[in-house]
Design a protein around this motif. Structure first.
Motif, mmCIF file in Angstrom:
data_model
loop_
_atom_site.group_PDB
_atom_site.id
_atom_site.type_symbol
_atom_site.label_atom_id
_atom_site.label_comp_id
_atom_site.label_asym_id
_atom_site.label_seq_id
_atom_site.Cartn_x
_atom_site.Cartn_y
_atom_site.Cartn_z
ATOM 1 N N GLN A 50 0.799 -1.231 0.000
ATOM 2 C CA GLN A 50 0.000 0.000 0.000
ATOM 3 C C GLN A 50 0.829 1.278 0.000
ATOM 4 N N TYR A 51 2.149 1.157 0.081
ATOM 5 C CA TYR A 51 2.968 2.356 0.271
ATOM 6 C C TYR A 51 2.937 3.299 -0.928
ATOM 7 N N ALA A 52 2.682 2.763 -2.105
ATOM 8 C CA ALA A 52 2.587 3.625 -3.286
ATOM 9 C C ALA A 52 1.382 4.560 -3.207
ATOM 10 N N ASP A 53 0.450 4.271 -2.293
ATOM 11 C CA ASP A 53 -0.720 5.136 -2.119
ATOM 12 C C ASP A 53 -0.390 6.414 -1.356
ATOM 13 N N LEU A 54 0.802 6.514 -0.804
ATOM 14 C CA LEU A 54 1.200 7.728 -0.089
ATOM 15 C C LEU A 54 1.497 8.827 -1.108
ATOM 16 N N LYS A 55 0.676 9.842 -1.156
ATOM 17 C CA LYS A 55 0.818 10.906 -2.149
ATOM 18 C C LYS A 55 1.416 12.182 -1.577
ATOM 19 N N MET A 56 1.503 12.280 -0.265
ATOM 20 C CA MET A 56 2.068 13.463 0.372
ATOM 21 C C MET A 56 3.589 13.370 0.393
ATOM 22 N N PRO A 57 4.303 14.476 0.677
ATOM 23 C CA PRO A 57 5.754 14.384 0.837
ATOM 24 C C PRO A 57 6.111 13.379 1.934
ATOM 25 N N VAL A 58 7.105 12.548 1.652
ATOM 26 C CA VAL A 58 7.550 11.526 2.606
ATOM 27 C C VAL A 58 9.064 11.658 2.774
ATOM 28 N N VAL A 59 9.491 11.923 3.998
ATOM 29 C CA VAL A 59 10.908 12.032 4.307
ATOM 30 C C VAL A 59 11.267 10.850 5.203
ATOM 31 N N ILE A 60 12.200 10.023 4.742
ATOM 32 C CA ILE A 60 12.594 8.808 5.461
ATOM 33 C C ILE A 60 13.983 9.037 6.050
ATOM 34 N N VAL A 61 14.119 8.793 7.342
ATOM 35 C CA VAL A 61 15.418 8.968 8.002
ATOM 36 C C VAL A 61 15.748 7.707 8.799
ATOM 37 N N ALA A 62 17.018 7.325 8.775
ATOM 38 C CA ALA A 62 17.436 6.124 9.492
ATOM 39 C C ALA A 62 18.924 6.187 9.769
ATOM 40 N N GLY A 63 19.339 5.625 10.892
ATOM 41 C CA GLY A 63 20.760 5.496 11.198
ATOM 42 C C GLY A 63 21.366 4.392 10.360
ATOM 43 N N ASP A 64 22.527 4.648 9.767
ATOM 44 C CA ASP A 64 23.112 3.659 8.862
ATOM 45 C C ASP A 64 23.677 2.445 9.584
ATOM 46 N N GLN A 65 23.743 2.496 10.928
ATOM 47 C CA GLN A 65 24.230 1.354 11.699
ATOM 48 C C GLN A 65 23.176 0.861 12.698
ATOM 49 N N ASP A 66 21.922 0.978 12.304
ATOM 50 C CA ASP A 66 20.812 0.508 13.141
ATOM 51 C C ASP A 66 20.968 -0.985 13.408
ATOM 52 N N GLN A 67 21.028 -1.365 14.684
ATOM 53 C CA GLN A 67 21.203 -2.769 15.068
ATOM 54 C C GLN A 67 19.870 -3.496 15.272
ATOM 55 N N LEU A 68 18.768 -2.769 15.173
ATOM 56 C CA LEU A 68 17.449 -3.371 15.373
ATOM 57 C C LEU A 68 16.700 -3.593 14.064
ATOM 58 N N ILE A 69 16.925 -2.716 13.096
ATOM 59 C CA ILE A 69 16.195 -2.776 11.827
ATOM 60 C C ILE A 69 17.171 -2.611 10.677
ATOM 61 N N ASP A 70 17.095 -3.492 9.693
ATOM 62 C CA ASP A 70 17.965 -3.444 8.527
ATOM 63 C C ASP A 70 17.570 -2.253 7.644
ATOM 64 N N VAL A 71 18.434 -1.273 7.561
ATOM 65 C CA VAL A 71 18.115 -0.039 6.839
ATOM 66 C C VAL A 71 17.864 -0.302 5.362
ATOM 67 N N GLU A 72 18.696 -1.135 4.737
ATOM 68 C CA GLU A 72 18.532 -1.390 3.307
ATOM 69 C C GLU A 72 17.241 -2.137 3.024
ATOM 70 N N ALA A 73 16.913 -3.122 3.867
ATOM 71 C CA ALA A 73 15.717 -3.934 3.648
ATOM 72 C C ALA A 73 14.437 -3.204 4.017
#
Length: 316
Positions: A243-266
């Motif tokens: 459903q993510y393609a349904d997001l029509k508003m501006p979307v800013v995604i931020v993440a730490g590049d060494q996140d040990q809880l969530i895989d940033v690339e995936a």
């Protein structure tokens, strides 16, 4: 055998009484600092600062509004915006009625109704971690309300997660209540320092985080809510992934590049690919708790969202 059973039951009873005492003490020591809004049978606690365009902050699993307060993000954003931070259902001082699944969609509807009661018809929504799932659901279900999204350290696509498996028993009816009121607070208290190192790493835990009310997070009711949300992560991501393609508003995604809880690339990078007009900011040498360790960068993401300038390019 009977003696062993009696000792075990007595130990459980003592643990339950101790946890009840500590829970009540935590609530006395940390009274509500904000206001309440009643939405149906749910009383939500929220704090509000500043004036101007509305920015809504949604915390992650196991947390509460003091996360955003202790990081300085509330005060920083309040210099430019009207900031509203909610204790999501079951966390901090907000209710979490039993008998329903508090999925991201259910919480999105609840927050939308709460904002309507507060006279807010348009808002920038920032969600951190599990709060990013709620923010995303708000963008999909309530697009007229969400002016822009800032998604920080979020989980968007199903993957194998050991924490989700570990949370299944505490999330179950009856069994979960027994575990949450007896052994779980003691276990979480013991592993708290290790959990913080993993969440904040590679950055150290900031001194400001000492203002976060740890004992509130260790209450049986909040641990139960946290277990439920951890158990829902994978199935909810499976439901929302298309459903993510349904997001029509501006979307800013931020993440730490060494996140040990969530895989940033995936997760964050994949979401960036699925939302053509989004921007992605990988914050170098930072982990999961970027609202704490890279507060200025998160504030910049809010400004970017407010300006509507989110672009396709992935920023470093």
């Amino acid at each position: 055998m009977a003696t062993a059973s009696t000792i075990a039951l007595a130990a459980f009873a003592v643990a339950a009484l101790l946890n009840r005492h500590l829970s009540k003490k935590a609530e006395r020591d940390n009274p509500p600092t904000g206001r309440f809004v009643q939405v149906g049978d749910v009383r939500l606690h929220y704090i509000e600062r500043g004036t101007g365009d509305a920015v809504v902050l949604l915390h992650g699993n196991g947390s509460m509004v003091q996360d955003f307060e202790s990081s300085g993000l509330v005060d920083l954003a309040a210099k430019e915006f009207r900031v509203i931070a909610f204790d999501r259902p079951g966390f901090g001082h907000s209710d979490r009625p039993r008998g329903r699944l508090w999925t991201p969609n259910a919480q999105a509807d609840l927050i939308a109704r709460a904002l309507a009661k507060l006279g807010i018809s348009k808002a920038i929504v920032l969600g951190h971690s599990w709060g990013a799932s709620v923010g995303t659901a708000m963008g999909i279900k309530h697009p007229a309300l969400v002016r822009a999204l800032v998604l920080a350290s979020g989980y968007y696509y199903p993957s194998l997660r050991s924490d989700a498996v570990a949370s299944l028993a505490p999330a179950l009816p009856l069994v979960g209540d027994i575990i949450s009121h007896t052994v779980l607070p003691l276990v979480v208290r013991a592993i708290w320092p290790m959990a913080l190192r993993k969440a904040f790493g590679p950055q150290p835990v900031p001194e400001n985080f000492s203002a976060f009310p740890k004992e509130m997070a260790l209450r049986p009711s909040q641990l139960r809510a946290s277990a439920e949300e951890a158990a829902m992560m994978v199935p909810d991501a499976f439901t929302m992934r298309g459903q993510y393609a349904d997001l029509k508003m501006p979307v800013v995604i931020v993440a730490g590049d060494q996140d040990q809880l969530i895989d940033v690339e995936a997760q964050s990078a994949r979401l960036h690919s699925a939302v053509p007009h989004s921007s992605l900011h990988r914050i170098r040498e930072n982990g999961h708790m970027i609202q704490q360790t890279a507060t200025d960068r998160v504030m910049s993401a809010i400004r970017e969202a407010a300006s509507g300038s989110a672009s396709r390019a992935a920023a470093e």
